[in-house]
Design a protein around this motif. Structure first.
Motif, short mmCIF file in Angstrom:
data_model
loop_
_atom_site.label_atom_id
_atom_site.label_comp_id
_atom_site.label_asym_id
_atom_site.label_seq_id
_atom_site.Cartn_x
_atom_site.Cartn_y
_atom_site.Cartn_z
N LEU A 87 0.89 -1.28 0.05
CA LEU A 87 0.12 -0.09 -0.03
C LEU A 87 0.86 1.53 0.11
CD1 LEU A 87 -2.41 -1.14 2.66
CD2 LEU A 87 -2.75 -1.17 0.09
N ASP A 88 2.09 1.15 -0.34
CA ASP A 88 3.24 2.31 -0.12
C ASP A 88 2.47 3.49 -0.83
OD1 ASP A 88 4.31 1.03 2.04
OD2 ASP A 88 6.32 0.85 0.85
N PHE A 89 2.50 3.22 -2.20
CA PHE A 89 1.98 4.10 -3.27
C PHE A 89 0.57 4.88 -3.18
CE2 PHE A 89 5.73 1.56 -4.92
CZ PHE A 89 6.10 2.91 -5.97
N TYR A 90 -0.44 3.74 -2.61
CA TYR A 90 -1.73 4.73 -2.31
C TYR A 90 -1.56 5.63 -1.23
CZ TYR A 90 -3.12 0.47 -4.88
OH TYR A 90 -3.24 -0.50 -5.98
N ARG A 91 -0.64 5.37 0.06
CA ARG A 91 -0.48 6.40 0.64
C ARG A 91 0.14 7.48 0.27
NH1 ARG A 91 1.45 1.46 3.67
NH2 ARG A 91 -0.38 0.74 5.05
N ALA A 92 1.34 7.34 -0.43
CA ALA A 92 2.05 8.68 -1.08
C ALA A 92 1.28 9.55 -1.99
CB ALA A 92 2.99 8.17 -1.58
N ILE A 93 0.47 8.77 -2.68
CA ILE A 93 -0.31 9.53 -3.86
C ILE A 93 -1.38 10.22 -3.09
CG2 ILE A 93 -1.89 9.27 -5.75
CD1 ILE A 93 -0.39 6.77 -6.57
N CYS A 94 -2.06 9.80 -2.25
CA CYS A 94 -3.02 10.23 -1.57
C CYS A 94 -2.64 11.45 -0.44
CB CYS A 94 -4.05 9.36 -0.66
SG CYS A 94 -4.92 8.27 -1.63
N ALA A 95 -1.60 11.26 -0.23
CA ALA A 95 -1.04 12.05 0.88
C ALA A 95 -0.28 13.35 0.06
CB ALA A 95 -0.01 11.66 1.89
N LYS A 96 0.43 13.05 -1.00
CA LYS A 96 1.13 13.99 -1.49
C LYS A 96 0.91 14.70 -2.90
CE LYS A 96 5.28 11.74 0.24
NZ LYS A 96 5.75 12.53 1.20
N TRP A 97 -0.05 13.83 -3.82
CA TRP A 97 -0.32 14.21 -5.01
C TRP A 97 -1.86 14.53 -5.29
CZ3 TRP A 97 2.98 13.89 -9.35
CH2 TRP A 97 4.27 13.43 -9.16
N SER A 98 -2.56 14.47 -4.22
CA SER A 98 -4.09 14.94 -4.26
C SER A 98 -4.33 16.30 -4.40
CB SER A 98 -4.80 14.32 -3.01
OG SER A 98 -4.94 12.66 -2.94
N SER A 99 -3.33 17.06 -3.92
CA SER A 99 -3.29 18.42 -3.95
C SER A 99 -3.44 18.85 -5.45
CB SER A 99 -2.18 19.19 -3.16
OG SER A 99 -1.23 18.74 -3.53
N LEU A 100 -2.87 18.22 -6.36
CA LEU A 100 -3.06 18.52 -7.64
C LEU A 100 -4.38 18.43 -8.60
CD1 LEU A 100 0.29 17.04 -9.15
CD2 LEU A 100 0.06 19.25 -8.10
N LEU A 101 -5.22 17.89 -7.63
CA LEU A 101 -6.84 17.71 -8.24
C LEU A 101 -7.41 18.93 -7.93
CD1 LEU A 101 -7.65 14.13 -7.16
CD2 LEU A 101 -7.67 14.95 -9.32
N VAL A 102 -8.35 19.34 -8.77
CA VAL A 102 -9.29 20.47 -8.49
C VAL A 102 -10.16 20.11 -7.49
CG1 VAL A 102 -8.99 21.47 -10.73
CG2 VAL A 102 -10.95 19.76 -10.23
N PRO A 103 -10.71 21.07 -6.52
CA PRO A 103 -11.70 20.61 -5.68
C PRO A 103 -12.90 19.71 -6.39
CG PRO A 103 -11.17 22.84 -5.01
CD PRO A 103 -10.49 22.42 -6.51
N GLY A 104 -13.11 18.55 -5.91
CA GLY A 104 -14.13 17.51 -6.53
C GLY A 104 -13.75 16.91 -7.76
N GLY A 105 -12.40 16.88 -7.91
CA GLY A 105 -11.62 16.10 -8.97
C GLY A 105 -11.81 14.62 -8.45
N VAL A 106 -11.48 13.87 -9.43
CA VAL A 106 -11.83 12.55 -9.05
C VAL A 106 -10.40 11.50 -9.22
CG1 VAL A 106 -12.86 10.26 -9.89
CG2 VAL A 106 -14.15 12.15 -9.79
N ALA A 107 -10.37 10.69 -8.14
CA ALA A 107 -9.00 10.06 -8.04
C ALA A 107 -9.67 8.28 -8.28
CB ALA A 107 -8.23 9.94 -6.94
N LEU A 108 -9.24 7.58 -9.23
CA LEU A 108 -9.39 6.07 -9.46
C LEU A 108 -8.21 5.63 -9.31
CD1 LEU A 108 -10.70 7.86 -12.11
CD2 LEU A 108 -12.34 5.93 -11.82
N PHE A 109 -8.31 4.44 -8.66
CA PHE A 109 -7.05 3.41 -8.50
C PHE A 109 -7.41 1.78 -8.73
CE2 PHE A 109 -6.35 6.69 -5.19
CZ PHE A 109 -5.03 7.03 -5.70
#
Length: 293
Positions: free
Chosen positions: A223-245
């Motif tokens: 789960l290392d990559f999910y933790r890192a992406i959600c903690a570090k990269w989510s801020s690149l999404l616009v509010p209401g933007g969607v993440a899919l894994f």
């Protein structure tokens, strides 16, 4: 005795069948067409075309490699995904049919937007982002990977499939903070490394000896990559933007929990094309800053 292309196909088919290959007809047809340099969709002509001994021997040599465990896709140098043919080599994982559901969902979300910006993390061959750009004509895609070899393959696939003007491939370590100046995105999609330490010891030989381990291993619990992406990269999404894994078959609930802990709402789990719950999605709801209150 002189052999036709169809004779060689039948020989390879029997070898694959006797070795309990799950798709002996597919493997034999692909290898025969590749070795004989003919169209795999024009098999009706195969019974009337004769081969020299060198070509026959070459076809059986390729079959030897495949039966030894080398993936067919690496031998062919390409593989079909979402109706497109992607170049692949040992720098990237082979696109799997199960991932087409993640791609389908990404494309569906993108079609709801005007000029959507898509961020494809741990892109590998680029199959998800490129398929999205191919299907959504006004989509712009940024694909990220840490492997120079994978990025080379990604860029070539973007060029070959005609999406290069709307596609950028960047080198970055997804486990670290994103580079500056990347802008904002409507959709973040990722099929990251998620194989656990224990699972790495149990991989099929065709995977463990041929596919890149750095594209497979996701840390002790995967789960290392999910933790890192959600903690570090989510801020690149616009509010209401969607993440899919995409995730491992036993990891969906854990990935959903990670998303819920990192400012995602409406988190859900859905099945891949095989009916396995391996896709997790949610909308990003960034925490309010003091001056927003």
């Amino acid at each position: 005795m002189t052999k036709t292309i169809n004779d060689v196909y039948m020989q390879l088919y029997k070898r694959f069948r006797d070795a309990d290959d799950p798709q002996p007809s597919l493997a034999a047809r692909e290898l025969t067409a590749y070795a004989c340099r003919v169209d795999k969709d024009k098999t009706a002509e195969w019974g009337h075309t004769y081969l020299d001994d060198a070509t026959v021997d070459y076809a059986h040599l390729l079959c030897d490699r495949c039966l030894y465990g080398e993936p067919l896709a690496y031998i062919l140098g390409e593989w079909d995904f979402y109706g497109l043919t992607f170049q692949v080599d040992k720098n990237v994982l082979i696109p799997r049919a199960d991932t087409e559901r993640l791609c389908e969902l990404t494309i569906g979300r993108a079609r709801d937007k005007v000029s959507p910006r898509i961020l494809d993390l741990c892109c590998g061959s680029g199959c998800i982002g490129i398929a999205a750009a191919h299907e959504v004509e006004d989509a712009r895609v940024t694909a990220v990977d840490f492997s120079d070899g994978a990025l080379r393959v990604t860029r070539e696939n973007a060029r070959r499939l005609g999406v290069q003007p709307r596609f950028v491939a960047l080198k970055a370590d997804v486990l670290e903070d994103p580079p500056g100046g990347m802008g904002e995105y409507d959709i973040l999609v990722s099929n990251p490394p998620y194989v656990t330490r224990q699972e790495m010891q149990e991989l099929d030989r065709s995977v463990s000896e041929f596919e890149p381990h750095e594209a497979l291993y996701g840390g002790p619990d995967g789960l290392d990559f999910y933790r890192a992406i959600c903690a570090k990269w989510s801020s690149l999404l616009v509010p209401g933007g969607v993440a899919l894994f995409e995730c491992g078959w036993q990891q969906a609930a854990d990935v959903a929990a990670i998303m819920e802990e990192t400012h995602y709402t409406g988190v859900g789990i859905t099945e891949d094309l095989s009916g396995v719950p391996r896709i997790v999605f949610g909308k990003y709801a960034p925490p309010k800053r003091e001056n927003d209150i």
